[in-house]
Design an enzyme around this catalytic site. Structure first.
Site, PDB file in Angstrom:
ATOM      1  N   ASP A  95       0.852  -1.180   0.000  1.00  0.00           N
ATOM      2  CA  ASP A  95       0.000   0.000   0.000  1.00  0.00           C
ATOM      3  C   ASP A  95       0.896   1.240   0.000  1.00  0.00           C
ATOM      4  OD1 ASP A  95       0.895   0.497   2.561  1.00  0.00           O
ATOM      5  OD2 ASP A  95      -1.013   0.060   3.534  1.00  0.00           O
ATOM      6  N   PHE A 151      -3.350   5.235   3.910  1.00  0.00           N
ATOM      7  CA  PHE A 151      -4.366   4.864   4.894  1.00  0.00           C
ATOM      8  C   PHE A 151      -4.017   5.380   6.289  1.00  0.00           C
ATOM      9  CE2 PHE A 151      -6.099   1.846   8.058  1.00  0.00           C
ATOM     10  CZ  PHE A 151      -7.445   2.110   7.854  1.00  0.00           C
ATOM     11  N   ASP A 195      -8.446  -7.334   0.593  1.00  0.00           N
ATOM     12  CA  ASP A 195      -7.476  -7.507   1.675  1.00  0.00           C
ATOM     13  C   ASP A 195      -8.100  -7.048   2.975  1.00  0.00           C
ATOM     14  OD1 ASP A 195      -5.939  -4.844   2.912  1.00  0.00           O
ATOM     15  OD2 ASP A 195      -7.046  -4.472   1.064  1.00  0.00           O
ATOM     16  N   CYS A 240      -6.913 -27.658   6.701  1.00  0.00           N
ATOM     17  CA  CYS A 240      -5.717 -26.893   7.060  1.00  0.00           C
ATOM     18  C   CYS A 240      -4.892 -27.656   8.099  1.00  0.00           C
ATOM     19  CB  CYS A 240      -6.099 -25.507   7.587  1.00  0.00           C
ATOM     20  SG  CYS A 240      -6.658 -25.480   9.311  1.00  0.00           S
TER      21      CYS A 240
END
Length: 400
Positions: free
Chosen positions: A103, A107, A277, A317
């Site tokens: 990013d 933000f 995300d 998992c």
């Protein structure tokens, strides 16, 4: 069998639309990036400082995570771009062989609002580490991201909270367009790093449209929908999402920033988004919350002390293959390893959900998948969130 449609895009990114839902705006794509192909729709885990909290790079790769995030602001502070560049970029520094998205640092204008000030030049932050003032300009944001060597870079945008109204929202939108041009000019690696634009405009439809009109004039490899998921009403949220996807080019990837709740992911795929995300799956794991198809399990609660089932009997998992709810409950009292095991499960859940969404689009049964997903997530249809019902109806998926 779904037809395969080839769509060109600016190098070094290529987007191939594999299948589209004939009812909604959902689509399955293959995104070619420098380190590997990314199958969309995709959820991208967030690593603030070059690592996921509670999971290693090798474990992420074992879960078949194709792309994850790094934070330019925090990495620019610590350990700094010079050191990371000496390690052959962030890939070499964290020993990650797949794709990275960084990013821009924008933000932090919202998350560190009391430590920041915005001018046309850039945003001035007071470092939360040592209190020093730092000016982050569009050029500096791109320079840091060039040093990090990410596969996808984000423009520096002027970010305001989604609940802000009035002239500040319009100012931020126009400034984000101007900063996009500065970011494009500053990118030294356009042949290796993909710069995405970020659509702003708050909850004002006309400002969003104006931003979309201007930014789509720029031949950038992809577009992000920004400024949402910050506390606004869900009715406003989904309407801004669908307005954005209506005006974004079909041949470019669409990234909805900061969205990670399962219902939000499924609905926003229906509205035409490709990439997502959020820190949610890793952050909630640290509080003992495990994500499951019917919501979440709060594993710290006493009811799990003698429950020898895995978190989710259908999950494959590593955590669910080896450990019981009772073991994880007991572990929380004495060991941070519980957070590690739940983090692995939660990221696996998010990645698996998106793989299932993608396969349903390819199999031309996405509307049926959505209905099955909602039935399992909520005990009765009366508990479906009204915003989700309305959003899905807007793209011809009726849950009744």
């Amino acid at each position: 069998m779904a037809s395969v449609k080839a769509v060109s895009s600016a190098a070094p990114l290529a987007l191939r639309i594999v299948a589209e839902c004939p009812v909604s705006k959902a689509r399955a794509c293959s995104l070619t990036l420098p380190h590997c192909a990314v199958n969309t729709p995709v959820f991208m885990p967030v690593g603030t400082q070059g690592t996921m909290k509670g999971i290693t790079a090798d474990q992420l790769e074992d879960l078949d995570c194709q792309i994850c995030l790094g934070n330019t602001y925090h990495l620019g502070m610590r350990p700094g771009p010079d050191l990371i560049e000496k390690a052959n970029g962030l890939h070499g520094f964290m020993k990650w062989r797949r794709n990275l998205l960084t990013d821009s640092g924008g933000f932090q204008m919202v998350s560190l609002v009391e430590l920041s000030e915005v001018t046309e030049e850039g945003v001035t932050f007071r470092s939360p580490y040592d209190g020093k003032e730092i000016l982050l300009t569009p050029e500096q944001s791109i320079a840091i991201q060039n040093s990090l060597g990410s596969d996808i870079m984000m423009q520096l945008d002027d970010v305001v909270s989604s609940t802000v109204k009035g002239p500040r929202v319009e100012e931020a939108m126009h400034r984000s367009v101007r900063w996009l041009d500065r970011c494009i000019a500053a990118n030294k690696n356009p042949d290796r790093q993909n710069l995405f634009a970020i659509i702003q405009g708050g909850l004002d439809a006309e400002l969003r449209k104006a931003c979309l009109k201007e930014m789509t004039k720029r031949d950038v490899p992809g577009f992000a929908i920004g400024g949402l998921g910050g506390g606004e009403e869900k009715d406003d949220f989904w309407k801004m999402v669908t307005l954005s996807t209506d005006h974004l080019p079909r041949e470019k990837p669409r990234y909805l920033m900061g969205v990670g709740y399962a219902v939000d992911l499924v609905v926003c795929v229906a509205l035409g988004c490709d990439m997502f995300d959020c820190v949610f799956p890793t952050r909630t794991a640290r509080f003992g919350s495990a994500l499951v198809p019917w919501g979440s399990l709060q594993l710290k609660q006493k009811q799990y002390a003698k429950d020898f089932q895995p978190i989710d009997p259908d999950c494959q998992c590593p955590t669910c293959r080896r450990h019981s709810r009772a073991y994880l409950h007991a572990l929380f009292k004495s060991d941070t390893a519980a957070m590690h095991h739940i983090t692995i499960h939660n990221i696996s859940y998010q990645l698996s959900l998106m793989r299932s969404v993608r396969q349903s689009i390819i199999d031309q049964r996405f509307p049926e998948f959505v209905k099955e997903f909602m039935k399992r997530m909520f005990p009765s249809s009366s508990q479906y969130p009204s915003w989700a019902v309305e959003a899905l109806q807007s793209v011809n998926i009726c849950l009744s």
